[in-house]
Design a protein around this motif. Structure first.
Motif, short mmCIF file in Angstrom:
data_model
loop_
_atom_site.label_atom_id
_atom_site.label_comp_id
_atom_site.label_asym_id
_atom_site.label_seq_id
_atom_site.Cartn_x
_atom_site.Cartn_y
_atom_site.Cartn_z
N ALA A 99 28.68 28.03 35.98
CA ALA A 99 28.29 26.62 36.05
C ALA A 99 28.88 25.91 37.26
O ALA A 99 28.30 24.93 37.75
CB ALA A 99 28.72 25.90 34.76
N GLU A 100 30.03 26.39 37.74
CA GLU A 100 30.69 25.68 38.84
C GLU A 100 30.65 26.45 40.16
O GLU A 100 31.35 26.08 41.11
CB GLU A 100 32.14 25.35 38.45
CG GLU A 100 33.01 26.54 38.19
CD GLU A 100 34.28 26.19 37.40
OE1 GLU A 100 34.41 25.06 36.90
OE2 GLU A 100 35.14 27.07 37.28
N THR A 101 29.83 27.52 40.24
CA THR A 101 29.79 28.34 41.47
C THR A 101 28.48 28.11 42.21
O THR A 101 27.42 28.58 41.78
CB THR A 101 29.95 29.84 41.13
OG1 THR A 101 31.17 30.03 40.40
CG2 THR A 101 29.99 30.67 42.40
N PRO A 102 28.53 27.42 43.37
CA PRO A 102 27.30 27.15 44.14
C PRO A 102 26.89 28.36 44.98
O PRO A 102 27.65 29.30 45.18
CB PRO A 102 27.70 25.98 45.03
CG PRO A 102 29.17 26.14 45.20
CD PRO A 102 29.71 26.79 43.95
N ALA A 103 25.68 28.27 45.52
CA ALA A 103 25.11 29.39 46.29
C ALA A 103 26.00 29.82 47.44
O ALA A 103 26.14 31.01 47.73
CB ALA A 103 23.72 29.00 46.81
N GLY A 104 26.63 28.85 48.11
CA GLY A 104 27.46 29.18 49.26
C GLY A 104 28.62 30.10 48.89
O GLY A 104 29.01 30.98 49.68
N LEU A 123 34.04 47.14 37.09
CA LEU A 123 33.67 47.96 35.92
C LEU A 123 33.32 47.11 34.71
O LEU A 123 32.56 47.53 33.85
CB LEU A 123 34.83 48.91 35.57
CG LEU A 123 35.23 49.89 36.69
CD1 LEU A 123 36.53 50.61 36.33
CD2 LEU A 123 34.12 50.89 36.95
N SER A 124 33.94 45.94 34.62
CA SER A 124 33.59 45.00 33.54
C SER A 124 33.84 43.58 34.04
O SER A 124 34.71 43.37 34.89
CB SER A 124 34.39 45.28 32.27
OG SER A 124 35.77 45.12 32.54
N ALA A 125 33.08 42.64 33.50
CA ALA A 125 33.13 41.26 34.00
C ALA A 125 33.75 40.32 32.97
O ALA A 125 33.49 40.45 31.78
CB ALA A 125 31.73 40.79 34.37
N LEU A 126 34.56 39.40 33.45
CA LEU A 126 35.23 38.44 32.59
C LEU A 126 34.74 37.02 32.91
O LEU A 126 34.22 36.77 34.01
CB LEU A 126 36.74 38.50 32.83
CG LEU A 126 37.43 39.82 32.46
CD1 LEU A 126 38.86 39.82 32.96
CD2 LEU A 126 37.39 40.01 30.94
N PRO A 127 34.92 36.09 31.98
CA PRO A 127 34.57 34.70 32.28
C PRO A 127 35.33 34.22 33.52
O PRO A 127 36.51 34.51 33.68
CB PRO A 127 35.06 33.93 31.04
CG PRO A 127 35.19 34.95 29.96
CD PRO A 127 35.49 36.26 30.63
N GLY A 128 34.64 33.50 34.39
CA GLY A 128 35.26 33.00 35.61
C GLY A 128 35.20 33.98 36.76
O GLY A 128 35.63 33.67 37.87
N PHE A 129 34.69 35.19 36.48
CA PHE A 129 34.68 36.25 37.50
C PHE A 129 33.27 36.63 37.92
O PHE A 129 33.07 37.68 38.53
CB PHE A 129 35.38 37.51 36.95
CG PHE A 129 36.88 37.50 37.07
CD1 PHE A 129 37.64 36.55 36.40
CD2 PHE A 129 37.54 38.43 37.84
CE1 PHE A 129 39.03 36.53 36.49
CE2 PHE A 129 38.94 38.43 37.96
CZ PHE A 129 39.67 37.48 37.28
N ALA A 130 32.26 35.82 37.60
CA ALA A 130 30.88 36.28 37.80
C ALA A 130 30.59 36.70 39.23
O ALA A 130 30.12 37.81 39.49
CB ALA A 130 29.89 35.20 37.35
N SER A 131 30.88 35.83 40.21
CA SER A 131 30.50 36.18 41.58
C SER A 131 31.39 37.28 42.13
O SER A 131 30.92 38.17 42.86
CB SER A 131 30.50 34.95 42.50
OG SER A 131 31.81 34.47 42.70
N TYR A 132 32.67 37.27 41.78
CA TYR A 132 33.57 38.34 42.25
C TYR A 132 33.16 39.67 41.63
O TYR A 132 32.99 40.68 42.33
CB TYR A 132 35.01 37.99 41.89
CG TYR A 132 36.03 39.03 42.33
CD1 TYR A 132 36.36 39.19 43.67
CD2 TYR A 132 36.67 39.84 41.39
CE1 TYR A 132 37.29 40.14 44.08
CE2 TYR A 132 37.61 40.80 41.79
CZ TYR A 132 37.91 40.94 43.13
OH TYR A 132 38.84 41.89 43.52
N SER A 133 32.99 39.68 40.30
CA SER A 133 32.60 40.92 39.62
C SER A 133 31.25 41.43 40.12
O SER A 133 31.07 42.63 40.34
CB SER A 133 32.51 40.71 38.11
OG SER A 133 33.72 41.03 37.49
#
Ligand SMILES: NC(=O)c1ccc[n+]([C@@H]2O[C@H](COP(=O)([O-])OP(=O)(O)OC[C@H]3O[C@@H](n4cnc5c(N)ncnc54)[C@H](OP(=O)(O)O)[C@@H]3O)[C@@H](O)[C@H]2O)c1
Length: 230
Positions: free
Chosen positions: A90-95, A135-145
């Protein structure tokens, strides 16, 4: 007298994990030290015989091609440069997504592409510092994961494509490691930075060394490290 020492290039050598990898490789390799701060890289090179700075912004495609142009033979390429930009979807923009993928994926693909002839010449090794987040994704890690999942897919495809060329490919997946990036993660999520509970960068470097010193009949494809304390 020809130079008999093999050559390694470590991106992110000015960082915690990349610096430890450079130090671990230095006894056996001439090491090109990647990063953007030429003075910091020169300081590191002073401590490592055979090492020299390789300063370039990996997202500058023109500068990257110029920096890679003189490398004709490469035994080890370690991709350790990376950025960690965290936040919910929700808080991660395209840039932010673009910045994360630009460094963590696109630059890795481009540098590998540029250096593949040199790696094939040497029968070289590509090591990608991935993450448990690959290998697995956590909340707050969407773009990094997502960038690290993509990096794993890149490594798997590259490994299959290079079968028979002598080029080996290893993904290393560390958990939390005591570096500036992890300090940023802790601050971002309101946690104390507790280096004693994390992996040491030297332990991650040990996994890289294990991969690149494996006998020629064996490829260590994926190495997963977790801190024992958490
Ligand atoms: N620390 C952890 O807990 C952890 C866990 C799992 C995986 N990882 C992964 O391990 C790798 C290394 O992380 P670290 O903890 O060592 O981080 P770090 O200490 O923050 O170092 C990051 C490195 O990346 C380089 N870099 C970033 N953007 C760049 C760019 N545009 N061009 C050239 N170099 C650039 C930095 O160079 P400058 O000095 O020029 O900024 C620095 O050398 C990353 O891929 C990270 O995702 C880290």
């Amino acid at each position: 007298m020809p130079d008999l020492r093999p050559l390694a290039l470590v991106t992110g050598a000015s960082g915690g994990i990349g610096g430890a990898v450079a130090r671990a490789l230095a006894p056996g390799y001439d090491v090109l030290l990647g990063g953007r701060d030429a003075a910091a890289l020169q300081d590191l090179a002073t401590d490592l015989p055979g090492a020299r700075p390789w300063p370039v912004d990996l997202t500058d495609t023109t500068a990257l091609a110029e920096a890679a142009a003189g490398i004709m033979r490469l035994d080890v390429l370690v991709h350790s440069a990376g950025v960690g930009l965290f936040g919910t979807v929700a808080e991660t923009p395209a840039g932010t997504w673009r910045q994360q993928f630009d460094v963590n994926v696109v630059a890795v693909a481009e540098l590998t592409r540029l250096l593949l002839p040199a790696l094939r010449t040497a029968g070289g090794h590509v090591v990608l510092i991935n993450s448990g987040a690959g290998l697995s994704a956590l909340p707050g890690f969407a773009s990094y994961s997502a960038s690290k999942f993509a990096l794993r897919a890149f490594a798997d495809a590259l490994r299959e494509e290079e079968t028979g060329t002598g080029v080996r490919v290893t993904s290393v997946h560390p958990g939390r490691t005591a570096t500036d990036m992890q300090r940023g993660v802790a601050a971002r999520f309101g946690e104390d930075f507790q280096p004693e509970r994390y992996l040491r960068p030297e332990s991650v470097a040990g996994a890289v060394l294990l991969a690149v010193t494996a006998p020629p009949d064996a490829a260590l494809t994926d190495l997963v490290l977790r801190p024992t304390a958490s």
